[in-house]
Design an enzyme around this catalytic site. Structure first.
Site, PDB file in Angstrom:
ATOM      1  CB  CYS A  25      -8.837  -5.770 -26.957  1.00  0.00           C
ATOM      2  SG  CYS A  25      -8.296  -4.416 -28.003  1.00  0.00           S
ATOM      3  N   GLY A  26      -6.902  -7.425 -28.300  1.00  0.00           N
ATOM      4  CA  GLY A  26      -5.838  -7.966 -29.154  1.00  0.00           C
ATOM      5  C   GLY A  26      -4.782  -6.928 -29.445  1.00  0.00           C
ATOM      6  CB  THR A  27      -4.698  -4.034 -31.535  1.00  0.00           C
ATOM      7  OG1 THR A  27      -6.042  -3.531 -31.392  1.00  0.00           O
ATOM      8  CG2 THR A  27      -4.630  -5.043 -32.677  1.00  0.00           C
ATOM      9  CG  HIS A  71       3.350  15.537 -21.807  1.00  0.00           C
ATOM     10  ND1 HIS A  71       4.165  15.937 -22.841  1.00  0.00           N
ATOM     11  CD2 HIS A  71       4.117  15.608 -20.677  1.00  0.00           C
ATOM     12  CE1 HIS A  71       5.371  16.248 -22.368  1.00  0.00           C
ATOM     13  NE2 HIS A  71       5.368  16.038 -21.057  1.00  0.00           N
ATOM     14  CG  HIS A  75       1.580  19.104 -20.104  1.00  0.00           C
ATOM     15  ND1 HIS A  75       2.036  18.920 -21.382  1.00  0.00           N
ATOM     16  CD2 HIS A  75       2.669  19.300 -19.325  1.00  0.00           C
ATOM     17  CE1 HIS A  75       3.366  18.995 -21.387  1.00  0.00           C
ATOM     18  NE2 HIS A  75       3.772  19.224 -20.146  1.00  0.00           N
ATOM     19  CB  VAL A  90      -6.716  -0.214 -31.636  1.00  0.00           C
ATOM     20  CG1 VAL A  90      -7.492   0.837 -32.417  1.00  0.00           C
ATOM     21  CG2 VAL A  90      -5.222   0.047 -31.740  1.00  0.00           C
ATOM     22  N   GLY A  91      -9.279  -1.370 -30.372  1.00  0.00           N
ATOM     23  CA  GLY A  91     -10.744  -1.418 -30.371  1.00  0.00           C
ATOM     24  C   GLY A  91     -11.330  -1.061 -29.017  1.00  0.00           C
ATOM     25  NE  ARG A  95       0.142  22.498 -25.237  1.00  0.00           N
ATOM     26  CZ  ARG A  95       1.468  22.514 -25.062  1.00  0.00           C
ATOM     27  NH1 ARG A  95       2.087  21.472 -24.557  1.00  0.00           N
ATOM     28  NH2 ARG A  95       2.156  23.580 -25.399  1.00  0.00           N
ATOM     29  CG  ASP A 132     -10.961  -8.710 -26.495  1.00  0.00           C
ATOM     30  OD1 ASP A 132      -9.834  -9.094 -26.078  1.00  0.00           O
ATOM     31  OD2 ASP A 132     -11.157  -8.347 -27.666  1.00  0.00           O
ATOM     32  CG  HIS A 133     -12.044 -13.113 -27.309  1.00  0.00           C
ATOM     33  ND1 HIS A 133     -12.938 -12.078 -27.523  1.00  0.00           N
ATOM     34  CD2 HIS A 133     -11.421 -13.336 -28.485  1.00  0.00           C
ATOM     35  CE1 HIS A 133     -12.859 -11.718 -28.805  1.00  0.00           C
ATOM     36  NE2 HIS A 133     -11.940 -12.462 -29.410  1.00  0.00           N
TER      37      HIS A 133
END
Ligand code: RB5
Length: 149
Positions: A65-67, A98, A133, A69-70, A136, A8-9
């Site tokens: 992105c910034g973090t 893993h 792995h 996360v999103g 799982r 993103d930006h």
């Protein structure tokens, strides 16, 4: 290996740096992010990149992105996608080994470009370890299937 990168930006400058870094190493890189600093919606980019990885149009993806996360949350809604947010090199190779992650995500407001490059190297040079792995990872897929009806 064909890669796809989306941002993103908040991640535009870092995206260009990572793309150039990877192309210099000989990777084919599809740029699916915004190329400007105009505000865009990270869920749309995360989902679109994830769909292309899930469809086999790229072997692995990178999302910024910034973090981190999103954009990874959106990517992880696409069946078959395991997008992992990382901010250190150890996690970046372990998520591949893993968790069989197929998208590396990170935050341009969280990590510097040298760390980002090291994480990308760690992720791309690592191989899924299979065995216990794999078992799982199949359990994660089973959860995905349970709720996708
Ligand atoms: C955009 O300002 C920011 O919210 C986005 O880049 C990301 O950090 C969201 O998780």
């Amino acid at each position: 290996m064909k890669l796809i990168i989306g941002n993103d930006h908040a991640g535009t400058e870092l995206k260009f740096e990572i793309q150039e870094y990877l192309e210099e190493k000989g990777y084919e890189v599809i740029n699916y992010g915004t190329d400007t600093n105009e505000s865009v919606h990270y869920p749309q980019i995360g989902a679109a990149v994830a769909e292309k990885v899930a469809a086999g149009e790229a072997d692995l993806g990178i999302l910024i992105c910034g973090t981190g996360v999103g954009i990874s949350l959106a990517a992880n809604k696409v069946p078959g996608i395991r997008a992992a947010v990382c901010s250190d090199v150890t996690t970046a190779h372990l998520v591949r080994e893993h968790n069989h992650a197929n998208i590396l995500a990170f935050g341009a407001r969280i990590v510097g470009s040298e760390l980002a490059k090291d994480m990308v190297d760690a992720f791309l040079n690592a191989k899924p370890l299979g065995g216990r792995h794999e078992e799982r990872v199949e359990m994660i897929t089973a959860v995905e299937k349970k709720y996708s009806k």
